[in-house]
Scaffold this motif. Sequence first.
Motif, short mmCIF file in Angstrom:
data_model
loop_
_atom_site.label_atom_id
_atom_site.label_comp_id
_atom_site.label_asym_id
_atom_site.label_seq_id
_atom_site.Cartn_x
_atom_site.Cartn_y
_atom_site.Cartn_z
N GLU A 54 0.69 -1.05 -0.01
CA GLU A 54 0.10 0.07 -0.13
C GLU A 54 0.84 1.18 0.12
OE1 GLU A 54 -3.15 -0.26 -0.52
OE2 GLU A 54 -3.01 -2.29 -0.24
N GLY A 55 1.95 1.04 0.00
CA GLY A 55 3.10 2.26 0.07
C GLY A 55 3.26 2.78 1.39
N SER A 56 3.85 3.86 1.67
CA SER A 56 4.01 4.69 2.85
C SER A 56 3.67 6.06 2.73
CB SER A 56 5.59 4.71 2.90
OG SER A 56 6.19 5.63 4.04
N GLU A 57 3.01 6.41 3.90
CA GLU A 57 2.38 7.78 3.81
C GLU A 57 3.67 8.82 3.70
OE1 GLU A 57 -0.61 8.96 4.04
OE2 GLU A 57 -0.87 6.66 3.70
N ALA A 58 4.80 8.50 3.68
CA ALA A 58 6.02 9.43 3.50
C ALA A 58 6.78 9.19 2.05
CB ALA A 58 7.00 9.30 4.66
N VAL A 59 7.48 10.21 1.79
CA VAL A 59 8.46 9.94 0.69
C VAL A 59 9.54 9.36 1.20
CG1 VAL A 59 9.72 11.20 -0.93
CG2 VAL A 59 7.45 11.85 -0.91
N ILE A 60 9.97 8.28 0.32
CA ILE A 60 11.21 7.59 1.13
C ILE A 60 12.32 7.73 0.17
CG2 ILE A 60 12.20 5.34 1.58
CD1 ILE A 60 9.52 4.33 2.13
N VAL A 61 13.65 8.11 0.70
CA VAL A 61 14.96 8.50 -0.11
C VAL A 61 15.90 7.28 0.62
CG1 VAL A 61 16.70 9.96 -0.43
CG2 VAL A 61 14.25 10.74 -0.32
N ILE A 62 16.58 6.86 -0.26
CA ILE A 62 17.62 5.66 -0.10
C ILE A 62 18.91 6.19 -0.73
CG2 ILE A 62 18.24 3.24 0.08
CD1 ILE A 62 15.53 2.61 0.25
N VAL A 88 14.31 7.64 -4.87
CA VAL A 88 13.44 8.38 -4.23
C VAL A 88 11.73 7.56 -4.56
CG1 VAL A 88 11.86 10.60 -4.10
CG2 VAL A 88 14.40 10.47 -4.60
N ILE A 89 11.35 7.13 -3.44
CA ILE A 89 9.88 6.22 -3.48
C ILE A 89 8.86 7.48 -3.13
CG2 ILE A 89 8.73 4.41 -2.83
CD1 ILE A 89 11.37 3.23 -2.19
N PRO A 90 7.88 7.68 -4.21
CA PRO A 90 7.00 8.48 -3.84
C PRO A 90 5.75 7.91 -2.80
CG PRO A 90 6.99 8.28 -6.03
CD PRO A 90 7.80 7.17 -5.41
N ARG A 183 13.08 4.58 -29.74
CA ARG A 183 12.51 3.31 -29.07
C ARG A 183 12.15 4.08 -27.55
NH1 ARG A 183 16.67 2.94 -25.41
NH2 ARG A 183 18.62 3.91 -25.94
N PRO A 184 11.22 3.47 -26.77
CA PRO A 184 10.84 3.98 -25.47
C PRO A 184 12.25 3.93 -24.57
CG PRO A 184 9.61 2.08 -26.08
CD PRO A 184 10.72 2.16 -27.14
N VAL A 185 12.21 5.08 -23.70
CA VAL A 185 13.41 5.13 -22.89
C VAL A 185 13.06 5.05 -21.48
CG1 VAL A 185 14.67 6.29 -24.77
CG2 VAL A 185 13.20 7.65 -23.03
N LYS A 186 13.82 4.80 -20.51
CA LYS A 186 13.59 4.96 -19.26
C LYS A 186 13.78 6.54 -18.80
CE LYS A 186 14.91 0.24 -18.38
NZ LYS A 186 15.84 -0.64 -17.71
N THR A 187 12.86 6.97 -17.69
CA THR A 187 13.28 8.27 -17.30
C THR A 187 14.13 8.65 -15.93
OG1 THR A 187 11.20 8.72 -16.32
CG2 THR A 187 11.18 9.05 -18.52
N ALA A 188 14.67 9.53 -15.82
CA ALA A 188 15.02 9.95 -14.45
C ALA A 188 14.11 9.63 -13.31
CB ALA A 188 15.61 11.35 -14.36
N ALA A 189 12.90 9.70 -13.67
CA ALA A 189 12.05 9.29 -12.60
C ALA A 189 11.92 7.94 -12.09
CB ALA A 189 10.60 10.04 -13.07
N SER A 190 12.30 7.07 -13.03
CA SER A 190 11.96 5.82 -12.63
C SER A 190 13.41 5.02 -12.70
CB SER A 190 11.33 5.24 -13.93
OG SER A 190 12.00 5.25 -14.94
N LEU A 191 14.48 5.63 -12.56
CA LEU A 191 15.72 5.21 -12.19
C LEU A 191 16.49 5.92 -11.10
CD1 LEU A 191 16.98 5.06 -16.14
CD2 LEU A 191 16.70 3.28 -14.82
N PRO A 192 17.45 5.19 -10.57
CA PRO A 192 18.37 5.70 -9.55
C PRO A 192 19.11 6.93 -9.90
CG PRO A 192 18.53 3.46 -9.46
CD PRO A 192 17.85 3.72 -10.88
#
Length: 358
Positions: A54-62, A88-90, A183-192
Motif C-alpha cells: 500500500e506504500g508509505s505515507e511518507a516519501v522515502i529516500v535511500i 526516491v519512492i513517492p 525506442r521507449p526510454v527510461k526516465t530519471a523519474a524511474s531510475l536511480p
Amino acid sequence: MKIRKPDGFKSEKLIVLPDHILMEASSHPLVRPLYVTDTGYFPRALHHYRERPEGSEAVIVIFCMEGEGWYRLGSGRAQPVGQGQAIVIPARTSHAYGSSEEHPWSIYWWHFKGEQTEAFFEGFGLGPNPGHQSGHEPVHESGHGPEAEEATTHVSESDEWNNIGVGAPGTSDGGDLTVPPSRPVKTAASLPVTLPPDKARQLTELFQEGYALLEQGYTLNHIIYVSQLAHHLAAILRLCRLQPQDGIFRHSQHDITQTVRYMMDRLEGTVTLKQLAAQARVSVPHFTQRFKEATGYSPIDYYLRLKIQLACRHLDLTGQSVKEISHRLGFQDPYYFSRLFKKIMGKSPSEYRGTRKG
C-alpha cells in the motif's frame, strides 16, 4: 528458506520521531514545507528487504553508500541500485526494495513529509515531469503518469536563429527541435540517481549532522534545523537528477555539465546544434531530447540564456555600450540582441543597466 530482514543490522542507526512531537512541530512555518519523520543507516545490510503493497505515507529516500541492491515501484520491473546512487519512492506508491545477497548494500535512508514534499521531489515520480516518455512512465501516487507539460520559454524567431549560426526552428539544426527517440526510454523519474563523489559526501554529512542533533533530543529547534538539512538534501538530489540517467551520455563518457562547459567556453562566439551534439558524441535528436529533459530548455535556448547572463555582467561591471557588448558576445545585430535580452530579462539592456543593484 530465504532470509528477509526489515532492520536489525549490526551497528545500524535508527530514529523514528514520535507522532505527537511531529504533529506539534509540523505546524511551525520552518518545518511545515518538508520534515524528517524517520531516518537511519544500515551498514552491510545482508538480507535487508522491505515490501509495502500500500506504500508509505511518507516519501522515502535511500542512498546506497556501498554495495548493491534493488527496488521496484508498483508492478514495474526491479531496478538495480549501486554504490553512489540514490532512489526516491513517492508516497502511497506500492514498492519493494532489498539488498544484494552477494554484495550487501550500506544505505542511509530518510522518510519525508510536508506540505511541499511534491515540489521538493518533483521529477522523481512526484508532481509534473515534462520529460517522461510513454512506455516507461514513472509510478505516481495516483498510479498514473501525468501528461507531459511544456515549461520552456522559447526565445527564437526563425529569422533570428541565423544570427547565431543555427537554422530555423523545426529544421534539422533548429533549437526547438524535439524528436522523440526511436525506442521507449527510461526516465530519471524511474531510475536511480547517480551522485558525483562530492555530492555523495555531502549527503552522508547531512545524515550524520541531522542524526547527531536528533540524538540530543527532539526539541523544536532541533527539528527545525534538521528540516533545513532536508531542504539541502532535496536540492542535491534535484540537481543530480538533471544529469542523464539512461546511459546515452554516460556511454560516451559525456554529461550535461560538459555540454554546458562547452557552451560557456564559446559565449563570445557561436555554436550550432550539430556541434553540440557532435561534442556529446550522440545524434542531434537524442541530444536535443536529453538536454531538454535535463534542463527544461532546448540546447540553443540554454546557450542564448548563458549569453544574456554574461551580457548582464558586462552591463554591470564595464562601461561598454550595448552595441559593443552585443558584438563581443557574437550578435551581429544589436537590435536582435536587445529584443532577445528583453525577452529573457524582462527589460531592455539600457533599463537593466539603470536598475539599482546591491
